[in-house]
Write a protein that holds these residues in place. Sequence first.
Motif, PDB file in Angstrom:
ATOM      1  N   LEU A 204     -52.475  21.723  34.237  1.00  0.00           N
ATOM      2  CA  LEU A 204     -52.293  20.376  34.563  1.00  0.00           C
ATOM      3  C   LEU A 204     -52.600  19.541  33.641  1.00  0.00           C
ATOM      4  CD1 LEU A 204     -52.095  19.105  37.419  1.00  0.00           C
ATOM      5  CD2 LEU A 204     -54.604  18.884  37.609  1.00  0.00           C
ATOM      6  N   THR A 205     -52.606  19.795  32.284  1.00  0.00           N
ATOM      7  CA  THR A 205     -52.853  19.070  31.192  1.00  0.00           C
ATOM      8  C   THR A 205     -51.501  18.169  30.978  1.00  0.00           C
ATOM      9  OG1 THR A 205     -52.487  20.794  29.604  1.00  0.00           O
ATOM     10  CG2 THR A 205     -54.686  20.128  30.127  1.00  0.00           C
ATOM     11  N   TRP A 206     -50.348  18.591  31.489  1.00  0.00           N
ATOM     12  CA  TRP A 206     -49.180  17.615  31.169  1.00  0.00           C
ATOM     13  C   TRP A 206     -49.370  16.376  31.834  1.00  0.00           C
ATOM     14  CZ3 TRP A 206     -46.683  15.699  35.608  1.00  0.00           C
ATOM     15  CH2 TRP A 206     -47.098  16.684  36.685  1.00  0.00           C
ATOM     16  N   TYR A 207     -50.165  16.444  32.793  1.00  0.00           N
ATOM     17  CA  TYR A 207     -50.390  14.953  33.774  1.00  0.00           C
ATOM     18  C   TYR A 207     -51.657  14.270  33.039  1.00  0.00           C
ATOM     19  CZ  TYR A 207     -52.758  12.268  37.410  1.00  0.00           C
ATOM     20  OH  TYR A 207     -53.361  11.403  37.996  1.00  0.00           O
ATOM     21  N   THR A 208     -52.545  15.202  32.900  1.00  0.00           N
ATOM     22  CA  THR A 208     -53.919  14.444  32.475  1.00  0.00           C
ATOM     23  C   THR A 208     -54.024  13.999  31.050  1.00  0.00           C
ATOM     24  OG1 THR A 208     -55.213  16.409  31.995  1.00  0.00           O
ATOM     25  CG2 THR A 208     -55.105  15.807  34.137  1.00  0.00           C
ATOM     26  N   LYS A 209     -53.443  14.763  30.128  1.00  0.00           N
ATOM     27  CA  LYS A 209     -53.208  14.407  28.693  1.00  0.00           C
ATOM     28  C   LYS A 209     -54.296  14.676  28.139  1.00  0.00           C
ATOM     29  CE  LYS A 209     -48.965  12.826  29.550  1.00  0.00           C
ATOM     30  NZ  LYS A 209     -47.764  13.733  29.090  1.00  0.00           N
ATOM     31  N   ASN A 210     -55.253  15.652  28.731  1.00  0.00           N
ATOM     32  CA  ASN A 210     -56.652  15.824  27.996  1.00  0.00           C
ATOM     33  C   ASN A 210     -56.657  17.105  27.036  1.00  0.00           C
ATOM     34  OD1 ASN A 210     -57.845  13.802  29.804  1.00  0.00           O
ATOM     35  ND2 ASN A 210     -58.352  15.536  31.630  1.00  0.00           N
ATOM     36  N   ASP A 211     -55.358  17.450  26.874  1.00  0.00           N
ATOM     37  CA  ASP A 211     -55.551  18.266  25.840  1.00  0.00           C
ATOM     38  C   ASP A 211     -54.820  17.754  24.398  1.00  0.00           C
ATOM     39  OD1 ASP A 211     -52.902  17.654  26.536  1.00  0.00           O
ATOM     40  OD2 ASP A 211     -52.374  19.881  26.563  1.00  0.00           O
ATOM     41  N   GLN A 212     -54.848  16.428  24.518  1.00  0.00           N
ATOM     42  CA  GLN A 212     -54.654  15.407  23.322  1.00  0.00           C
ATOM     43  C   GLN A 212     -55.883  14.692  22.713  1.00  0.00           C
ATOM     44  OE1 GLN A 212     -51.355  12.968  24.298  1.00  0.00           O
ATOM     45  NE2 GLN A 212     -50.203  14.521  25.174  1.00  0.00           N
ATOM     46  N   TYR A 213     -55.885  14.956  21.480  1.00  0.00           N
ATOM     47  CA  TYR A 213     -57.422  14.376  20.972  1.00  0.00           C
ATOM     48  C   TYR A 213     -57.570  12.846  21.160  1.00  0.00           C
ATOM     49  CZ  TYR A 213     -60.914  12.701  17.556  1.00  0.00           C
ATOM     50  OH  TYR A 213     -61.883  12.142  16.920  1.00  0.00           O
ATOM     51  N   SER A 214     -58.728  12.227  21.733  1.00  0.00           N
ATOM     52  CA  SER A 214     -58.982  10.967  21.674  1.00  0.00           C
ATOM     53  C   SER A 214     -60.285  10.765  21.376  1.00  0.00           C
ATOM     54  CB  SER A 214     -58.654  10.276  23.150  1.00  0.00           C
ATOM     55  OG  SER A 214     -59.601   9.158  23.415  1.00  0.00           O
ATOM     56  N   LYS A 215     -60.581   9.886  20.295  1.00  0.00           N
ATOM     57  CA  LYS A 215     -61.799   9.442  19.869  1.00  0.00           C
ATOM     58  C   LYS A 215     -62.705   9.159  20.936  1.00  0.00           C
ATOM     59  CE  LYS A 215     -64.306   7.214  15.987  1.00  0.00           C
ATOM     60  NZ  LYS A 215     -64.074   5.979  14.869  1.00  0.00           N
ATOM     61  N   GLN A 216     -62.314   8.395  21.911  1.00  0.00           N
ATOM     62  CA  GLN A 216     -63.103   7.638  22.807  1.00  0.00           C
ATOM     63  C   GLN A 216     -63.583   8.811  23.908  1.00  0.00           C
ATOM     64  OE1 GLN A 216     -60.213   6.523  21.827  1.00  0.00           O
ATOM     65  NE2 GLN A 216     -60.848   4.504  20.896  1.00  0.00           N
ATOM     66  N   LYS A 217     -62.432   9.701  24.159  1.00  0.00           N
ATOM     67  CA  LYS A 217     -62.919  10.654  24.947  1.00  0.00           C
ATOM     68  C   LYS A 217     -63.767  11.831  24.627  1.00  0.00           C
ATOM     69  CE  LYS A 217     -58.601  10.822  27.720  1.00  0.00           C
ATOM     70  NZ  LYS A 217     -57.279  11.716  28.093  1.00  0.00           N
ATOM     71  N   LEU A 218     -63.687  12.100  23.194  1.00  0.00           N
ATOM     72  CA  LEU A 218     -64.769  12.745  22.619  1.00  0.00           C
ATOM     73  C   LEU A 218     -66.179  12.252  22.537  1.00  0.00           C
ATOM     74  CD1 LEU A 218     -65.429  15.342  21.148  1.00  0.00           C
ATOM     75  CD2 LEU A 218     -64.756  14.451  18.914  1.00  0.00           C
ATOM     76  N   SER A 219     -66.141  10.980  22.304  1.00  0.00           N
ATOM     77  CA  SER A 219     -67.433  10.498  22.274  1.00  0.00           C
ATOM     78  C   SER A 219     -67.978  10.227  23.872  1.00  0.00           C
ATOM     79  CB  SER A 219     -67.287   8.861  22.002  1.00  0.00           C
ATOM     80  OG  SER A 219     -66.912   8.667  20.695  1.00  0.00           O
ATOM     81  N   GLY A 220     -67.228  10.267  24.891  1.00  0.00           N
ATOM     82  CA  GLY A 220     -67.819  10.288  26.398  1.00  0.00           C
ATOM     83  C   GLY A 220     -68.230  11.908  26.285  1.00  0.00           C
ATOM     84  N   ASP A 221     -67.420  12.663  25.954  1.00  0.00           N
ATOM     85  CA  ASP A 221     -67.665  14.235  26.083  1.00  0.00           C
ATOM     86  C   ASP A 221     -69.113  14.379  25.215  1.00  0.00           C
ATOM     87  OD1 ASP A 221     -65.541  14.590  27.642  1.00  0.00           O
ATOM     88  OD2 ASP A 221     -64.273  15.478  25.877  1.00  0.00           O
ATOM     89  N   LEU A 222     -69.497  14.037  24.243  1.00  0.00           N
ATOM     90  CA  LEU A 222     -70.631  14.207  23.386  1.00  0.00           C
ATOM     91  C   LEU A 222     -71.787  13.654  24.392  1.00  0.00           C
ATOM     92  CD1 LEU A 222     -69.594  13.833  19.868  1.00  0.00           C
ATOM     93  CD2 LEU A 222     -69.953  16.074  21.109  1.00  0.00           C
ATOM     94  N   GLU A 223     -71.709  12.463  24.892  1.00  0.00           N
ATOM     95  CA  GLU A 223     -72.653  11.666  25.831  1.00  0.00           C
ATOM     96  C   GLU A 223     -72.903  12.564  26.972  1.00  0.00           C
ATOM     97  OE1 GLU A 223     -75.791   9.854  26.971  1.00  0.00           O
ATOM     98  OE2 GLU A 223     -74.479   9.557  24.858  1.00  0.00           O
ATOM     99  N   ASN A 224     -71.907  12.912  27.624  1.00  0.00           N
ATOM    100  CA  ASN A 224     -72.044  14.199  28.840  1.00  0.00           C
ATOM    101  C   ASN A 224     -72.769  15.241  28.305  1.00  0.00           C
ATOM    102  OD1 ASN A 224     -70.488  12.371  30.420  1.00  0.00           O
ATOM    103  ND2 ASN A 224     -68.700  13.479  30.104  1.00  0.00           N
ATOM    104  N   LEU A 225     -72.646  15.726  27.149  1.00  0.00           N
ATOM    105  CA  LEU A 225     -73.391  17.016  26.707  1.00  0.00           C
ATOM    106  C   LEU A 225     -74.970  16.478  26.552  1.00  0.00           C
ATOM    107  CD1 LEU A 225     -73.290  19.988  25.633  1.00  0.00           C
ATOM    108  CD2 LEU A 225     -72.511  19.126  23.493  1.00  0.00           C
TER     109      LEU A 225
END
Length: 757
Positions: A204-225
């Motif tokens: 499903l990543t062709w739609y979500t684009k979550n397999d593409q690096y984003s600094k903002q998304k990584l910051s959010g992921d680290l905060e979730n962790l």
Amino acid sequence: MTRYLLTAFLCLWAGFAQAFDPFVVRDIRVEGIQRIEAGTVFSYLPVKVGETMTDEKAAAAIKALFATGFFKDVRLEVQRDVLIVMIAERPAVSQIDFIGNKEFEKEALIKGLREIGLAEGRSFDKALLDQAEQEIKRLYLSRGRYGASVVTTVTPLERNRVGVSFSINEGDVTKIHQINIIGNKAYKEKDLLDLFVLQTPGWLTWYTKNDQYSKQKLSGDLENLRSHYLNNGYLEFNIDSTQVSITPDKKDIYITVNITEGEKYTVSDIKLGGDLLLPEAELRGMIQLKPGETFSRQMLNESTKRITDRLGNEGYAFANANSVPELDKTAKRVGLTIMIDPGRRVYVRRINVSGNTRTRDEVVRREMRQLEGAYYDGDKIQKSKARLDRLGYFTEVEVETPAVPGTSDQVDVNFKVKERPTGAITVGAGFSSTEKLILSGSITQENIFGSGKHITAQVSTSRINRNIGLSYTNPYYTVDGVSRGFDLYDRRTDASLLGLGYYTTDTIGGGVRFGIPMTEVDKIGFGLGAEVTKLGVDSTSPLRYQEFVGLFGTRNTSIPGTLSWIRDQRDSALLPTKGTLVRANLEAGLPGGTLKYYKLTEQVQWYHPLSRTYTLKLNGEIGAADGFGGKPLPFYKNLYAGGATSVRGYDSYSLGPRDTLGSILGGNKRIVGNAEVLFPMPGTGTDRSMRLSVFLDAGQVYGVDSKIQLSELRYSTGLAFIWNSPMGPLSLSYGKPLNAKDTDSIQHVQFQLGQVF
């Protein structure tokens, strides 16, 4: 600026190699201009005709002209007290072209360049080309194309113009090849990666684009962790380092996160400190954490928020509740002291409303539960916001409570609304094997002249129905919020085209209704009307229809009385994401008419946010009807199900009992249930005005002689598209029956469109 000063200095040196005596300017001439107006040059000169020219003013003139960015060369000369300004204009950008761009439309690229100062019609500056290339690369980086390259070509054109062309090699999309977490012991890496939005390529990543690096998304992921560990007692958790590396061919990205988990802590004690203001027992009841439990930052934050919100309801708008932890690293226990600082009690100086260009101020202000001059009450402010949301006049309602400058005990409450079109010409269309295309329409204004009053004129002229109606509602007939409305209608139905067995009805009627608010979310309503119905049947009509006409004739009168109750706790009437809506309605044919019957319906809707973008909607409806006083239920008052508003995938009105010839009869008991997951349309982000839904519908109608049997329910599933478009609400659904019988009528597609005026 340094470059301009240096150039100005050099030009001064060239134009005034030798200092000249001050002189009175007899005239000023400008030479070398092509596109720039002479008046533009004059406006930047620090000297006018008749004034004295000096070396200082000459230096200021050259500096000012260079600072405009319009000129690449400026010189001053003097001939017989005439000041001559000799300039060379920069070329103008005539056109900007792009070659090889597929990921972005030309307009998006031009917009990005305009923000840095490069645009058609502006003066050309070579210094901007490097910035332009970097801006284009930045746009491609935002789409995960780290290998994108840009080559710029500048072509001179006639009349001192240039064309700028950008040749773009977009390269491949760089994907995340691997994400590693190092240092985890308490949780498996797979479970921790489930907390991340970023992921390696999947189906499903062709739609979500979550397999593409984003600094903002990584910051959010680290905060979730971090939140995951802190919510499970790991107070000493730390993210030691994060490495993001890209392969030389710019195709793969590797992410490595190094963590230190620490030990799990339990709560040893919870104390309250500071100015408690409220009874300690009440405050402790708001604390979710208990001694002996595993520490949770989330539960602690919710506890302190409850305390500050409670103090806010007492007028302490700037209250703080902060926790101070005391770690016992040997026993792995933490003691918490919640320090409470209520601050000063404040009151509301003024309530301001903005954004309501059409809706009158009084329509907004009458929904306010917080009053000016009263003490600040956070609960009343949120109730006011919720009431504005439920009006349906606004797509957005925002509230802010800034402190009044120069005071310590006053705030203003600012409501900012964004209006939506409340008038609509609605056109409905449906498809079936019998009618092919059904059209209907109505004119509605929910907020006529910004007064909050509603008026609807409805006309439907399909082969089945002819419906002419006029409705008017004043939601504030009294200042207490009692509503009053009137209805007039003329309806004709030819049921044979619906497969219901031949009969026709012509009904003329009208009525008055009132609504009385009981609480902030509860309203009861009652109404009284009168109607006359003419019936038409023939020898092909179902037997029970013929028998009814034989007993009561072809002309019937009724006095319908209605009683209703509504509880609306949704966060929005237009696009709800949480809350409930309960409706109960009783319609009865009262003594005085030839028909005596009742129809009782109840509906419950429940919205629950599954995430920031996904919403679960559950809907349940039940209905019952019958005659009383020795009179049967009129067959044209029967209950029906099937179609766009009940069980999609089945033809309208088609579920329920049929006679021996297959004619649909309807029934006196009805059950409908719907479950939907609403989510944004791909590519629209968090915009909820355009949504998709996956649904599961169920429903059935039961006859007078039948008992409710859940085994007889019909089910369907499918996909729906909902859009609050500029032309009005649009919905399109495709439903697939799951357990249809041979006698059922199938209708896969339902469509509805409204046009806003």
